[in-house]
Structures are given as structure tokens and as C-alpha cells.
Design a protein around this motif. Sequence first.
Motif, short mmCIF file in Angstrom:
data_model
loop_
_atom_site.label_atom_id
_atom_site.label_comp_id
_atom_site.label_asym_id
_atom_site.label_seq_id
_atom_site.Cartn_x
_atom_site.Cartn_y
_atom_site.Cartn_z
N SER A 56 -41.63 -6.90 -17.66
CA SER A 56 -41.48 -5.55 -18.21
C SER A 56 -42.18 -5.42 -19.55
O SER A 56 -42.74 -4.36 -19.86
CB SER A 56 -40.01 -5.17 -18.33
OG SER A 56 -39.36 -5.99 -19.27
N ILE A 57 -42.19 -6.47 -20.35
CA ILE A 57 -42.93 -6.43 -21.61
C ILE A 57 -44.42 -6.35 -21.33
O ILE A 57 -45.16 -5.62 -22.01
CB ILE A 57 -42.58 -7.66 -22.48
CG1 ILE A 57 -41.14 -7.57 -22.96
CG2 ILE A 57 -43.54 -7.77 -23.67
CD1 ILE A 57 -40.63 -8.82 -23.65
N GLY A 58 -44.90 -7.07 -20.31
CA GLY A 58 -46.31 -7.03 -19.96
C GLY A 58 -46.76 -5.68 -19.44
O GLY A 58 -47.90 -5.27 -19.66
N VAL A 62 -42.31 -3.80 -25.94
CA VAL A 62 -41.04 -4.47 -26.20
C VAL A 62 -39.91 -3.46 -26.29
O VAL A 62 -38.81 -3.70 -25.80
CB VAL A 62 -41.15 -5.31 -27.50
CG1 VAL A 62 -39.81 -5.92 -27.86
CG2 VAL A 62 -42.20 -6.39 -27.35
N ILE A 63 -40.19 -2.31 -26.88
CA ILE A 63 -39.15 -1.28 -27.02
C ILE A 63 -38.74 -0.75 -25.65
O ILE A 63 -37.54 -0.59 -25.37
CB ILE A 63 -39.65 -0.13 -27.93
CG1 ILE A 63 -39.81 -0.66 -29.35
CG2 ILE A 63 -38.70 1.06 -27.89
CD1 ILE A 63 -40.40 0.32 -30.32
N GLU A 64 -39.71 -0.52 -24.78
CA GLU A 64 -39.37 -0.05 -23.42
C GLU A 64 -38.59 -1.10 -22.66
O GLU A 64 -37.63 -0.78 -21.93
CB GLU A 64 -40.64 0.31 -22.67
CG GLU A 64 -41.34 1.54 -23.20
CD GLU A 64 -42.70 1.74 -22.57
OE1 GLU A 64 -43.16 2.90 -22.58
OE2 GLU A 64 -43.31 0.77 -22.08
N ALA A 65 -38.96 -2.37 -22.82
CA ALA A 65 -38.21 -3.44 -22.16
C ALA A 65 -36.78 -3.51 -22.69
O ALA A 65 -35.83 -3.68 -21.92
CB ALA A 65 -38.93 -4.78 -22.36
N ALA A 66 -36.62 -3.39 -24.00
CA ALA A 66 -35.28 -3.42 -24.60
C ALA A 66 -34.44 -2.24 -24.11
O ALA A 66 -33.25 -2.39 -23.83
CB ALA A 66 -35.38 -3.40 -26.12
N MET A 67 -35.07 -1.07 -23.99
CA MET A 67 -34.33 0.09 -23.47
C MET A 67 -33.90 -0.15 -22.03
O MET A 67 -32.79 0.24 -21.64
CB MET A 67 -35.21 1.34 -23.57
CG MET A 67 -35.39 1.84 -25.00
SD MET A 67 -36.58 3.18 -25.22
CE MET A 67 -36.32 4.24 -23.86
N GLY A 68 -34.74 -0.79 -21.24
CA GLY A 68 -34.37 -1.11 -19.86
C GLY A 68 -33.23 -2.09 -19.79
O GLY A 68 -32.34 -1.95 -18.95
N VAL A 69 -33.23 -3.09 -20.66
CA VAL A 69 -32.15 -4.06 -20.67
C VAL A 69 -30.84 -3.40 -21.08
O VAL A 69 -29.78 -3.62 -20.48
CB VAL A 69 -32.49 -5.24 -21.62
CG1 VAL A 69 -31.28 -6.12 -21.85
CG2 VAL A 69 -33.64 -6.06 -21.06
N VAL A 70 -30.89 -2.54 -22.09
CA VAL A 70 -29.69 -1.85 -22.56
C VAL A 70 -29.16 -0.88 -21.49
O VAL A 70 -27.95 -0.78 -21.27
CB VAL A 70 -29.96 -1.12 -23.89
CG1 VAL A 70 -28.82 -0.19 -24.27
CG2 VAL A 70 -30.21 -2.13 -25.00
#
Length: 72
Positions: A56-58, A62-70
Amino acid sequence: MWKIMLLSFLAGGATCVGGGIVILSRRPSGRTLAVFLGLAVGIMSGVVVMDLIPESIGRGSVIEAAMGVVAG
């Protein structure tokens, strides 16, 4: 494509076999259930950390990946 389908059917079949074993066997103790749930959590956490988050980071940031995890 066929390899993916075969692996998906094998995973589904393993789930059915495991469910059948649980239905036919005695009720598992609390300790046994805790062990297997702990194993499942460890496997799923490993998949997320080693595969899903880096991908997801690729594909995004990083912000979009963190939003997905949250978001879950």
C-alpha cells in the motif's frame, strides 16, 4: 490465474475440513482455543506487516497507507 484459483480452493477446502474436525470432535478447552486464536492472530499480523502495508505504501503514500490501517 489457474494457480491463484487452485490455491483459493485449497484454502477454502482446508477451512471446511477444519470446521468438520471441530464439529465432529469434542468441545475444545479454553486453553486450546486461546492457542489456536493466538496462532491465527500471529499469521494475520505477519501478512499485514510483511505484505499488505509495504504494497500500500508502494501504490500510494505513507499517509494513505496509515489511513487504510486506521480504517481497518
